[in-house]
Design a protein around this motif. Structure first.
Motif, PDB file in Angstrom:
ATOM      1  N   UNK A  78     -63.665 -14.171 -42.928  1.00 41.69           N
ATOM      2  CA  UNK A  78     -64.207 -12.762 -42.804  1.00 41.69           C
ATOM      3  C   UNK A  78     -63.958 -12.487 -43.764  1.00 41.69           C
ATOM      4  N   UNK A  79     -64.759 -11.917 -44.485  1.00 40.49           N
ATOM      5  CA  UNK A  79     -64.905 -11.261 -45.484  1.00 40.49           C
ATOM      6  C   UNK A  79     -64.915 -12.794 -47.354  1.00 40.49           C
ATOM      7  N   UNK A  80     -65.032 -13.367 -46.754  1.00 42.19           N
ATOM      8  CA  UNK A  80     -65.099 -14.987 -47.901  1.00 42.19           C
ATOM      9  C   UNK A  80     -66.316 -15.276 -48.318  1.00 42.19           C
ATOM     10  N   UNK A  81     -67.544 -14.696 -47.480  1.00 47.57           N
ATOM     11  CA  UNK A  81     -68.787 -15.209 -47.209  1.00 47.57           C
ATOM     12  C   UNK A  81     -69.274 -15.009 -48.432  1.00 47.57           C
ATOM     13  N   UNK A  82     -68.797 -14.553 -49.828  1.00 50.35           N
ATOM     14  CA  UNK A  82     -69.089 -14.368 -51.201  1.00 50.35           C
ATOM     15  C   UNK A  82     -69.064 -15.573 -51.880  1.00 50.35           C
ATOM     16  N   UNK A  83     -69.713 -15.433 -53.042  1.00 47.17           N
ATOM     17  CA  UNK A  83     -69.159 -16.854 -54.309  1.00 47.17           C
ATOM     18  C   UNK A  83     -67.832 -16.273 -54.830  1.00 47.17           C
ATOM     19  N   UNK A  84     -67.679 -17.309 -55.335  1.00 46.29           N
ATOM     20  CA  UNK A  84     -66.427 -17.436 -56.115  1.00 46.29           C
ATOM     21  C   UNK A  84     -66.348 -16.772 -57.578  1.00 46.29           C
TER      22      UNK A  84
ATOM     23  N   UNK B 114     -56.035 -20.015 -48.381  1.00 48.90           N
ATOM     24  CA  UNK B 114     -56.150 -18.422 -49.458  1.00 48.90           C
ATOM     25  C   UNK B 114     -57.044 -18.627 -50.726  1.00 48.90           C
ATOM     26  N   UNK B 115     -57.478 -17.977 -51.158  1.00 50.44           N
ATOM     27  CA  UNK B 115     -57.240 -17.925 -53.061  1.00 50.44           C
ATOM     28  C   UNK B 115     -58.589 -18.676 -52.977  1.00 50.44           C
ATOM     29  N   UNK B 116     -59.212 -19.609 -51.921  1.00 55.70           N
ATOM     30  CA  UNK B 116     -60.532 -20.320 -52.599  1.00 55.70           C
ATOM     31  C   UNK B 116     -61.289 -19.950 -51.470  1.00 55.70           C
ATOM     32  N   UNK B 117     -62.478 -20.605 -51.063  1.00 61.23           N
ATOM     33  CA  UNK B 117     -63.825 -20.627 -50.430  1.00 61.23           C
ATOM     34  C   UNK B 117     -63.935 -21.704 -50.056  1.00 61.23           C
ATOM     35  N   UNK B 118     -65.337 -21.787 -48.963  1.00 62.39           N
ATOM     36  CA  UNK B 118     -65.733 -22.818 -48.411  1.00 62.39           C
ATOM     37  C   UNK B 118     -66.361 -24.136 -49.602  1.00 62.39           C
ATOM     38  N   UNK B 119     -66.646 -23.752 -50.694  1.00 66.26           N
ATOM     39  CA  UNK B 119     -67.342 -24.564 -51.972  1.00 66.26           C
ATOM     40  C   UNK B 119     -65.595 -25.445 -52.245  1.00 66.26           C
ATOM     41  N   UNK B 120     -64.086 -25.152 -51.976  1.00 64.02           N
ATOM     42  CA  UNK B 120     -63.694 -26.133 -52.045  1.00 64.02           C
ATOM     43  C   UNK B 120     -63.418 -27.201 -51.569  1.00 64.02           C
ATOM     44  N   UNK B 121     -64.739 -27.636 -50.570  1.00 65.52           N
ATOM     45  CA  UNK B 121     -65.018 -28.587 -49.808  1.00 65.52           C
ATOM     46  C   UNK B 121     -65.807 -29.300 -49.935  1.00 65.52           C
ATOM     47  N   UNK B 122     -67.044 -28.424 -51.165  1.00 64.06           N
ATOM     48  CA  UNK B 122     -68.275 -28.961 -51.298  1.00 64.06           C
ATOM     49  C   UNK B 122     -68.037 -31.133 -51.370  1.00 64.06           C
ATOM     50  N   UNK B 123     -67.434 -31.391 -51.791  1.00 61.74           N
ATOM     51  CA  UNK B 123     -66.909 -32.747 -51.369  1.00 61.74           C
ATOM     52  C   UNK B 123     -67.258 -33.668 -50.578  1.00 61.74           C
ATOM     53  N   UNK B 124     -66.268 -32.926 -50.098  1.00 61.91           N
ATOM     54  CA  UNK B 124     -65.692 -32.695 -48.305  1.00 61.91           C
ATOM     55  C   UNK B 124     -66.786 -33.437 -47.302  1.00 61.91           C
TER      56      UNK B 124
ATOM     57  N   UNK C 273     -53.283 -22.388 -45.802  1.00 61.74           N
ATOM     58  CA  UNK C 273     -53.524 -21.624 -44.810  1.00 61.74           C
ATOM     59  C   UNK C 273     -54.220 -22.024 -43.986  1.00 61.74           C
ATOM     60  N   UNK C 274     -55.573 -22.934 -44.390  1.00 62.06           N
ATOM     61  CA  UNK C 274     -56.248 -23.067 -44.048  1.00 62.06           C
ATOM     62  C   UNK C 274     -55.650 -24.715 -42.631  1.00 62.06           C
ATOM     63  N   UNK C 275     -54.452 -25.583 -42.684  1.00 67.26           N
ATOM     64  CA  UNK C 275     -53.936 -26.155 -41.749  1.00 67.26           C
ATOM     65  C   UNK C 275     -53.100 -25.114 -41.146  1.00 67.26           C
ATOM     66  N   UNK C 276     -52.406 -24.058 -41.157  1.00 66.78           N
ATOM     67  CA  UNK C 276     -51.952 -22.894 -39.932  1.00 66.78           C
ATOM     68  C   UNK C 276     -52.963 -22.892 -39.557  1.00 66.78           C
ATOM     69  N   UNK C 277     -54.333 -22.101 -39.854  1.00 64.95           N
ATOM     70  CA  UNK C 277     -54.837 -22.349 -38.945  1.00 64.95           C
ATOM     71  C   UNK C 277     -55.420 -22.837 -37.597  1.00 64.95           C
ATOM     72  N   UNK C 278     -55.817 -24.098 -38.368  1.00 62.52           N
ATOM     73  CA  UNK C 278     -55.956 -25.461 -37.338  1.00 62.52           C
ATOM     74  C   UNK C 278     -54.052 -26.155 -36.542  1.00 62.52           C
TER      75      UNK C 278
END
Length: 164
Positions: free
Chosen positions: A45-51, A18-28, A91-96
């Motif tokens: 869903x809804x977070x497809x935009x740039x930060x 939550x409060x981040x986007x896929x860009x947080x994974x760019x180096x990973x 929250x991505x961990x909870x989703x996993x």
């Protein structure tokens, strides 16, 4: 172990919090791809935009709950040729964990996972980092961003102000 071809390499699905986007994974993404993994880092869903766009207007995420987010990732995982490795932060961990509970994925890794329903107590630092959003009943149906100070406390507290 590095994989050499598309047939032997599992897919890694990175799920942001939550409060981040896929860009947080760019180096990973780059790291796992360099090891031969196929890597997906889809947005909520809804977070497809740039930060920067979401900071100006977080309303595309308003009204989207955890069930919609989990169902979104379930559809992505089910459309893959083979079950992936799932990696989530916060929250991505909870989703996993919820996806694994649904029998999806060959393995799951959670990094500083948010607690799933029924797991208490929350650490004081978690409550403090979300209090500004959760304390206002009017925020229940809104998407609310964090101020720079709140983000630094919750996510970038080991970085300098410039780095965060």
């Amino acid at each position: 172990m590095a994989f050499n071809d598309d047939h032997s390499s599992p897919t890694v699905v990175l799920i942001h919090g939550l409060w981040v986007t896929p860009r947080s994974w760019e180096h990973w993404v780059a790291h796992y791809a360099s090891q031969g993994f196929q890597v997906l880092a889809p947005a909520w869903p809804g977070a497809e935009w740039e930060v920067e766009d979401l900071r100006m207007d977080p309303s595309p995420m308003a009204g989207i709950g955890i069930e919609e987010v989990v169902n979104h990732y379930e559809a992505i995982v089910r459309n893959l040729e083979r079950p992936p490795i799932l990696i989530g932060h916060s929250f991505g961990g909870a989703i996993v964990q919820m996806l694994l509970d649904r029998g999806l994925g060959i393995a799951g890794v959670v990094v500083h996972s948010a607690a799933v329903k029924g797991v208490l107590p929350l650490p004081l630092s978690t409550l403090r980092s979300t209090w500004s959003v959760l304390c206002h009943p009017g925020n229940r149906e809104k998407a609310v961003g964090l101020s720079l100070e709140q983000f630094r406390y919750a996510f970038a507290n080991t970085l300098t102000a410039e780095e965060s």
